[in-house]
Design an enzyme around this catalytic site. Structure first.
Site, mmCIF file in Angstrom:
data_model
loop_
_atom_site.group_PDB
_atom_site.id
_atom_site.type_symbol
_atom_site.label_atom_id
_atom_site.label_comp_id
_atom_site.label_asym_id
_atom_site.label_seq_id
_atom_site.Cartn_x
_atom_site.Cartn_y
_atom_site.Cartn_z
ATOM 1 N N TYR A 112 0.806 -1.226 0.000
ATOM 2 C CA TYR A 112 0.000 0.000 0.000
ATOM 3 C C TYR A 112 0.837 1.274 0.000
ATOM 4 O O TYR A 112 0.601 2.188 -0.798
ATOM 5 C CB TYR A 112 -0.890 -0.040 1.239
ATOM 6 C CG TYR A 112 -1.736 1.174 1.527
ATOM 7 C CD1 TYR A 112 -2.832 1.482 0.737
ATOM 8 C CD2 TYR A 112 -1.462 1.988 2.625
ATOM 9 C CE1 TYR A 112 -3.637 2.575 1.028
ATOM 10 C CE2 TYR A 112 -2.259 3.088 2.927
ATOM 11 C CZ TYR A 112 -3.343 3.383 2.121
ATOM 12 O OH TYR A 112 -4.135 4.458 2.406
ATOM 13 N N LYS A 118 0.886 5.136 -2.289
ATOM 14 C CA LYS A 118 0.551 6.422 -1.680
ATOM 15 C C LYS A 118 1.740 7.377 -1.698
ATOM 16 O O LYS A 118 1.571 8.602 -1.795
ATOM 17 C CB LYS A 118 0.059 6.198 -0.244
ATOM 18 C CG LYS A 118 -1.316 5.551 -0.165
ATOM 19 C CD LYS A 118 -2.385 6.384 -0.852
ATOM 20 C CE LYS A 118 -3.786 5.868 -0.598
ATOM 21 N NZ LYS A 118 -4.826 6.674 -1.270
#
Length: 337
Positions: A184, A188
């Site tokens: 993840y 980001k």
């Protein structure tokens, strides 16, 4: 931003806002808050039933129900053609004018250890958390920077129209490497880097408007990156299903915000003219310690805060790494076969 400026840099009353990931969580909280401030709101997500329920909730919060308008679009924003389609649909719905504010908020986390994560999950995390926003930014900026018709041209040297805003939602995971967020955090982090780069590039077009009365964009464009931490939402419940225990140890003292709390903090940051906007104290500290070349919201506060945080990280960093090391010492660790 000035020390004592009270100007609202993010006016939404009567303007049209598009929010992806708007059927639940932070997106729904943002849509409700902006409806309360007088915006016309379009929410985008995949599930039409969730969109319909969310739209009813959002519209009930309208500042002026008689004049405000609300709309839903079901779309898979991981596909470039879907982002182009939703922007065209919003423009048609908005009487042929592109939306004033576009918020690329869609995203989801699949926390797990790197070696335990299938490569297709790695790719899907990049698709929803980076590429979806990138596709939307590309379609939106091309529409916004296209010169208007001659009758809509601005006067040379004047700002004229209110600025348009393109906003991405990143995560505090972009500021520090945390065990268990390998699928993840890179996406980001890439999103924050994209926002930094777009903010720099948009100066080219905004500057061009100052000396050209025709053949120039209709309004300045501003880029923002909002960086929340833990949000209590359906998405968080899903994350807990795959989150490794060592990640839970690292996060055990982290405060969480509701969808309304994170929306309020994000919009307040925008209204103050912020660029890289965090929504709670732990995020403020992480941002100050990892600004690098990103613009400062307040040069004095950010500089002093970064000095304090750089010293604090001498203790925080080893403590976090020690927690992961000690967890490995005391618990069974799954190794690849």
């Amino acid at each position: 931003m000035g020390f004592f400026s009270r100007k609202n840099h993010f006016e939404v009353d009567g303007r049209t806002v598009v929010i992806t990931g708007g059927s639940q969580g932070m997106g729904r909280g943002l849509a409700k808050l902006l409806a309360q401030k007088g915006a016309n709101v379009v929410i985008v997500a995949r599930n039409q039933q969730k969109l319909d329920r969310a739209l009813q909730y959002i519209a009930s919060a309208a500042k002026t129900p008689q004049t405000q308008r609300f709309h839903t679009i079901s779309a898979d924003v991981t596909k470039p053609e879907e982002n182009a389609r939703l922007l065209e649909e919003v423009t048609a719905w908005n009487d042929g004018t592109p939306p004033d504010i576009v918020w690329a908020n869609a995203g989801m986390a699949h926390p797990s250890l790197f070696i335990d994560t299938p490569l297709d999950i790695m790719r899907s995390q990049m698709d929803i958390n980076y590429w979806a926003a990138t596709y939307l930014a590309h379609a939106t900026l091309r529409a916004w920077l296209r010169p208007p018709s001659p009758e809509g041209a601005t006067t040379v040297g004047q700002k004229a129209a209110k600025p348009r805003h393109f906003i991405v939602t990143s995560s505090v995971a972009c500021f520090a490497g945390i065990a268990g967020y390998a699928p993840y955090a890179p996406a980001k982090s890439a999103l924050r880097s994209l926002a930094d780069t777009l903010r720099s590039e948009l100066n080219l077009y905004n500057g061009y408007r100052r000396t050209h009365s025709t053949g120039a964009p209709a309004a300045d464009v501003k880029i923002h990156c909002v960086v929340p931490a833990t949000i209590t939402s359906p998405g968080l419940a899903e994350e807990e299903k795959t989150k490794h225990d060592v990640t839970k140890v690292l996060e055990e003292s982290d405060p969480a915000q509701t969808e309304d709390e994170v929306a309020l903090a994000a919009v307040r940051g925008l209204e103050k003219g912020g660029y890289l906007i965090t929504t709670q104290l732990i995020g403020h500290a992480m941002r100050a310690g990892a600004l690098g070349g990103s613009p400062r919201n307040n040069w004095f506060v950010d500089t002093v805060f970064s000095w304090v945080v750089s010293i604090a990280w001498l203790f925080i960093g080893p403590d976090m790494e020690g927690k992961v090391f000690n967890w490995g010492k005391k618990n069974e660790v799954k190794l690849p076969s």
